[in-house]
Design a protein around this motif. Structure first.
Motif, PDB file in Angstrom:
ATOM      1  N   ARG A   1       0.831  -1.212   0.000  1.00 21.09           N
ATOM      2  CA  ARG A   1       0.000   0.000   0.000  1.00 21.09           C
ATOM      3  C   ARG A   1       0.861   1.256   0.000  1.00 21.09           C
ATOM      4  O   ARG A   1       0.504   2.267  -0.606  1.00 21.09           O
ATOM      5  N   VAL A   2       1.985   1.219   0.696  1.00 14.98           N
ATOM      6  CA  VAL A   2       2.854   2.403   0.737  1.00 14.98           C
ATOM      7  C   VAL A   2       3.868   2.395  -0.405  1.00 14.98           C
ATOM      8  O   VAL A   2       4.274   3.456  -0.886  1.00 14.98           O
ATOM      9  N   LEU A   3       4.269   1.209  -0.845  1.00 14.11           N
ATOM     10  CA  LEU A   3       5.198   1.138  -1.969  1.00 14.11           C
ATOM     11  C   LEU A   3       4.566   1.685  -3.242  1.00 14.11           C
ATOM     12  O   LEU A   3       5.258   2.261  -4.096  1.00 14.11           O
ATOM     13  N   ASP A   4       3.266   1.529  -3.379  1.00 15.13           N
ATOM     14  CA  ASP A   4       2.545   1.980  -4.577  1.00 15.13           C
ATOM     15  C   ASP A   4       1.996   3.397  -4.442  1.00 15.13           C
ATOM     16  O   ASP A   4       1.386   3.910  -5.381  1.00 15.13           O
ATOM     17  N   ASP A   5       2.215   4.035  -3.294  1.00 13.64           N
ATOM     18  CA  ASP A   5       1.635   5.355  -3.038  1.00 13.64           C
ATOM     19  C   ASP A   5       2.573   6.451  -3.549  1.00 13.64           C
ATOM     20  O   ASP A   5       3.665   6.641  -3.008  1.00 13.64           O
ATOM     21  N   PRO A   6       2.171   7.215  -4.568  1.00 10.19           N
ATOM     22  CA  PRO A   6       3.047   8.276  -5.089  1.00 10.19           C
ATOM     23  C   PRO A   6       3.262   9.420  -4.107  1.00 10.19           C
ATOM     24  O   PRO A   6       4.186  10.220  -4.279  1.00 10.19           O
ATOM     25  N   ALA A   7       2.421   9.511  -3.071  1.00  9.13           N
ATOM     26  CA  ALA A   7       2.597  10.559  -2.065  1.00  9.13           C
ATOM     27  C   ALA A   7       3.671  10.208  -1.046  1.00  9.13           C
ATOM     28  O   ALA A   7       4.047  11.044  -0.232  1.00  9.13           O
ATOM     29  N   VAL A   8       4.163   8.973  -1.077  1.00 10.56           N
ATOM     30  CA  VAL A   8       5.218   8.533  -0.164  1.00 10.56           C
ATOM     31  C   VAL A   8       6.547   8.593  -0.903  1.00 10.56           C
ATOM     32  O   VAL A   8       6.765   7.872  -1.882  1.00 10.56           O
ATOM     33  N   ASP A   9       7.431   9.458  -0.429  1.00 15.35           N
ATOM     34  CA  ASP A   9       8.763   9.598  -1.022  1.00 15.35           C
ATOM     35  C   ASP A   9       9.812   8.782  -0.270  1.00 15.35           C
ATOM     36  O   ASP A   9      10.741   8.244  -0.878  1.00 15.35           O
ATOM     37  N   ILE A  10       9.664   8.716   1.056  1.00 17.32           N
ATOM     38  CA  ILE A  10      10.662   8.078   1.916  1.00 17.32           C
ATOM     39  C   ILE A  10      10.022   6.930   2.689  1.00 17.32           C
ATOM     40  O   ILE A  10       8.953   7.097   3.286  1.00 17.32           O
ATOM     41  N   ILE A  11      10.681   5.782   2.667  1.00 15.17           N
ATOM     42  CA  ILE A  11      10.273   4.653   3.496  1.00 15.17           C
ATOM     43  C   ILE A  11      11.244   4.554   4.669  1.00 15.17           C
ATOM     44  O   ILE A  11      12.456   4.418   4.474  1.00 15.17           O
ATOM     45  N   ALA A  12      10.722   4.650   5.894  1.00 18.64           N
ATOM     46  CA  ALA A  12      11.535   4.474   7.097  1.00 18.64           C
ATOM     47  C   ALA A  12      11.315   3.058   7.614  1.00 18.64           C
ATOM     48  O   ALA A  12      10.187   2.675   7.928  1.00 18.64           O
ATOM     49  N   VAL A  13      12.388   2.289   7.705  1.00 21.35           N
ATOM     50  CA  VAL A  13      12.304   0.883   8.101  1.00 21.35           C
ATOM     51  C   VAL A  13      12.763   0.762   9.543  1.00 21.35           C
ATOM     52  O   VAL A  13      13.946   0.939   9.856  1.00 21.35           O
ATOM     53  N   THR A  14      11.820   0.454  10.439  1.00 17.62           N
ATOM     54  CA  THR A  14      12.132   0.411  11.874  1.00 17.62           C
ATOM     55  C   THR A  14      11.700  -0.910  12.513  1.00 17.62           C
ATOM     56  O   THR A  14      11.509  -0.978  13.723  1.00 17.62           O
TER      57      THR A  14
ATOM     58  N   THR B   1      13.486  -1.062  -4.859  1.00 13.52           N
ATOM     59  CA  THR B   1      12.929  -1.510  -6.132  1.00 13.52           C
ATOM     60  C   THR B   1      11.739  -0.662  -6.543  1.00 13.52           C
ATOM     61  O   THR B   1      11.517  -0.397  -7.730  1.00 13.52           O
ATOM     62  N   ALA B   2      10.963  -0.193  -5.563  1.00 17.85           N
ATOM     63  CA  ALA B   2       9.800   0.649  -5.840  1.00 17.85           C
ATOM     64  C   ALA B   2      10.190   2.099  -6.132  1.00 17.85           C
ATOM     65  O   ALA B   2       9.329   2.930  -6.399  1.00 17.85           O
ATOM     66  N   GLY B   3      11.484   2.417  -6.046  1.00 18.80           N
ATOM     67  CA  GLY B   3      11.946   3.766  -6.360  1.00 18.80           C
ATOM     68  C   GLY B   3      11.851   4.751  -5.218  1.00 18.80           C
ATOM     69  O   GLY B   3      11.862   5.966  -5.439  1.00 18.80           O
ATOM     70  N   LYS B   4      11.795   4.237  -3.987  1.00 21.41           N
ATOM     71  CA  LYS B   4      11.665   5.125  -2.831  1.00 21.41           C
ATOM     72  C   LYS B   4      13.042   5.471  -2.252  1.00 21.41           C
ATOM     73  O   LYS B   4      14.000   4.714  -2.378  1.00 21.41           O
ATOM     74  N   HIS B   5      13.118   6.618  -1.607  1.00 19.04           N
ATOM     75  CA  HIS B   5      14.245   6.924  -0.743  1.00 19.04           C
ATOM     76  C   HIS B   5      14.065   6.102   0.537  1.00 19.04           C
ATOM     77  O   HIS B   5      12.928   5.787   0.919  1.00 19.04           O
ATOM     78  N   VAL B   6      15.169   5.767   1.203  1.00 16.35           N
ATOM     79  CA  VAL B   6      15.084   4.855   2.353  1.00 16.35           C
ATOM     80  C   VAL B   6      15.889   5.390   3.539  1.00 16.35           C
ATOM     81  O   VAL B   6      17.025   5.854   3.381  1.00 16.35           O
ATOM     82  N   TYR B   7      15.269   5.320   4.709  1.00 16.99           N
ATOM     83  CA  TYR B   7      15.960   5.506   5.992  1.00 16.99           C
ATOM     84  C   TYR B   7      15.768   4.193   6.735  1.00 16.99           C
ATOM     85  O   TYR B   7      14.679   3.903   7.218  1.00 16.99           O
ATOM     86  N   CYS B   8      16.824   3.379   6.827  1.00 21.84           N
ATOM     87  CA  CYS B   8      16.732   2.086   7.512  1.00 21.84           C
ATOM     88  C   CYS B   8      17.459   2.154   8.833  1.00 21.84           C
ATOM     89  O   CYS B   8      18.615   2.590   8.894  1.00 21.84           O
ATOM     90  N   GLU B   9      16.801   1.722   9.883  1.00 20.59           N
ATOM     91  CA  GLU B   9      17.435   1.691  11.194  1.00 20.59           C
ATOM     92  C   GLU B   9      18.695   0.818  11.157  1.00 20.59           C
ATOM     93  O   GLU B   9      18.799  -0.119  10.363  1.00 20.59           O
ATOM     94  N   TRP B  10      19.637   1.173  12.000  1.00 23.72           N
ATOM     95  CA  TRP B  10      20.834   0.347  12.176  1.00 23.72           C
ATOM     96  C   TRP B  10      20.534  -0.804  13.136  1.00 23.72           C
ATOM     97  O   TRP B  10      19.791  -0.594  14.081  1.00 23.72           O
ATOM     98  N   PRO B  11      21.059  -2.006  12.878  1.00 23.41           N
ATOM     99  CA  PRO B  11      21.906  -2.445  11.775  1.00 23.41           C
ATOM    100  C   PRO B  11      21.138  -2.534  10.453  1.00 23.41           C
ATOM    101  O   PRO B  11      19.939  -2.846  10.453  1.00 23.41           O
ATOM    102  N   LEU B  12      21.853  -2.288   9.362  1.00 21.49           N
ATOM    103  CA  LEU B  12      21.216  -2.380   8.055  1.00 21.49           C
ATOM    104  C   LEU B  12      20.755  -3.801   7.772  1.00 21.49           C
ATOM    105  O   LEU B  12      19.689  -4.009   7.187  1.00 21.49           O
ATOM    106  N   ALA B  13      21.548  -4.791   8.178  1.00 29.33           N
ATOM    107  CA  ALA B  13      21.252  -6.187   7.846  1.00 29.33           C
ATOM    108  C   ALA B  13      21.767  -7.094   8.957  1.00 29.33           C
ATOM    109  O   ALA B  13      22.330  -6.629   9.957  1.00 29.33           O
TER     110      ALA B  13
END
Length: 360
Positions: A63-76, A91-103
């Protein structure tokens, strides 16, 4: 939403969560960012999040990956889920802020970094917000200006009582090494990134890692077996500056102390909480003196936080401000903790782990 605002969706917005403590307050405090959606794990938790934050909520990531009003995905969310969500967001073309650790490990982080490099028009950062601390940045500038002369040695200590105090039952997953959220990956990771912004790249000379308390105490009274470490000690070399570092979950309380000894004095950064949260104290003791000079943060630092200095999201807000600047202008005034930085930090922690495991 105005055309100048960047829409943010926070993935992992449960009530008792770092996103609610730091990310959402940071986003809502900043001009130019707008919290557009939150994503939780179930329809029930989404309904609660929507009521709490007064924003659209869903349990469906698409729902958020397909939303053009969402520019940044914050992964927490929890660390083991970072990779799949970050990959989907990039892959969806979003900017990303991912919490540490990345992986969870170096290969997974390297894969995400390669994917990030394939989208040069997008900005992808990791939540190493401690490097935006105004006290840390002021310390780095003072050190570069020769305030204590040539750095010689340093001592670093981070104490927390997390291995001794009862913790909420829903945090019991942290007792597993495979979750990649322990004293090394979280607290050493954040603090060593901060130290690296002051002293540069590190080389590991020796390390030890162990569980002083091999049980995880939860608030139900249960004592659960754990295999994740609760103590790390390392001897690190920063271009000739030797640092003795200790990170412990079996300390009496939360405290942080970094002392850098130089040819003309001593610089000390300290806090009564985790250093990446903010509210540090910066002091310099000149050579031969017992009087400490307290240094206040410089007033001309970019990305000043709109949150109070004692707010857990203080540095997080500065990180979001730098991310937004990079999205709008193509660069940031302060180096961003991008995925390349994250891989380098993952590699440093992997060397510490290997050195600790192979030590006699």
């Amino acid at each position: 939403m105005s055309s100048s605002e960047l829409g943010v969706a926070v993935v992992g917005a449960g009530a008792d969560h770092w996103s609610g403590t730091a990310h959402i307050p940071a986003i809502t405090a900043l001009d130019g960012l707008r919290l557009r959606r939150v994503v939780t794990s179930t329809p029930e938790s989404a309904a609660l999040a929507a009521e709490r934050w007064q924003v659209e909520a869903t349990h469906e990531l698409d729902r958020v990956l397909d939303d053009p009003a969402v520019d940044i995905i914050a992964v927490t969310v929890r660390v083991p889920r970072h990779a799949e969500i970050v990959e989907a967001a990039i892959t969806a073309g979003k900017h990303v802020y991912c919490e540490w650790p990345l992986a969870v490990d170096v290969p997974q982080a390297a894969k995400l970094t390669a994917l990030s490099a394939s989208r040069p028009g997008r900005v992808h950062v990791t939540g190493l917000q401690g490097r935006f601390s105004p006290h840390l940045r002021t310390a780095a500038q003072a050190l570069a200006a020769g305030r204590i002369g040539r750095p010689l040695t340093a001592n670093l200590r981070v104490y927390l009582p997390l291995g001794l105090l009862p913790r909420p039952a829903h945090r019991a997953h942290l007792r597993h090494r495979s979750v990649a959220a322990n004293v090394l990956s979280i607290h050493a990771g954040h603090t060593l990134d901060m130290l690296g912004t002051v002293l540069g790249p590190a080389r590991v000379s020796a390390a030890r890692m162990w569980s002083a308390v091999p049980e995880f105490l939860v608030d139900t009274g249960e004592r659960l077996p754990r295999d994740s470490p609760d103590n790390v000690a390392a001897l690190l070399n920063y271009a000739g500056v030797v640092v003795v570092a200790q990170f412990s979950h079996t300390g009496p309380n939360e405290s942080f102390e970094l002392e850098i000894l130089g040819t003309e004095g001593l610089m000390r950064l300290s806090s009564t909480s985790q250093p990446q949260f903010g509210q540090l104290t910066l002091e310099v003791t000149p050579l031969g003196s017992r009087d400490r000079d307290v240094l206040q943060p410089r007033g001309d630092l970019p990305y000043a936080s709109p949150l109070p200095a004692n707010h857990p999201g203080h540095n997080v807000a500065s990180a979001y401000a730098a991310l937004a600047d990079a999205i709008r202008t193509g660069h940031a005034l302060t180096p961003l903790p991008d995925f390349n930085v994250a891989v380098q930090l993952h590699e440093l922690l992997a060397v510490i782990t290997a050195e600790a495991l192979t030590a006699p």
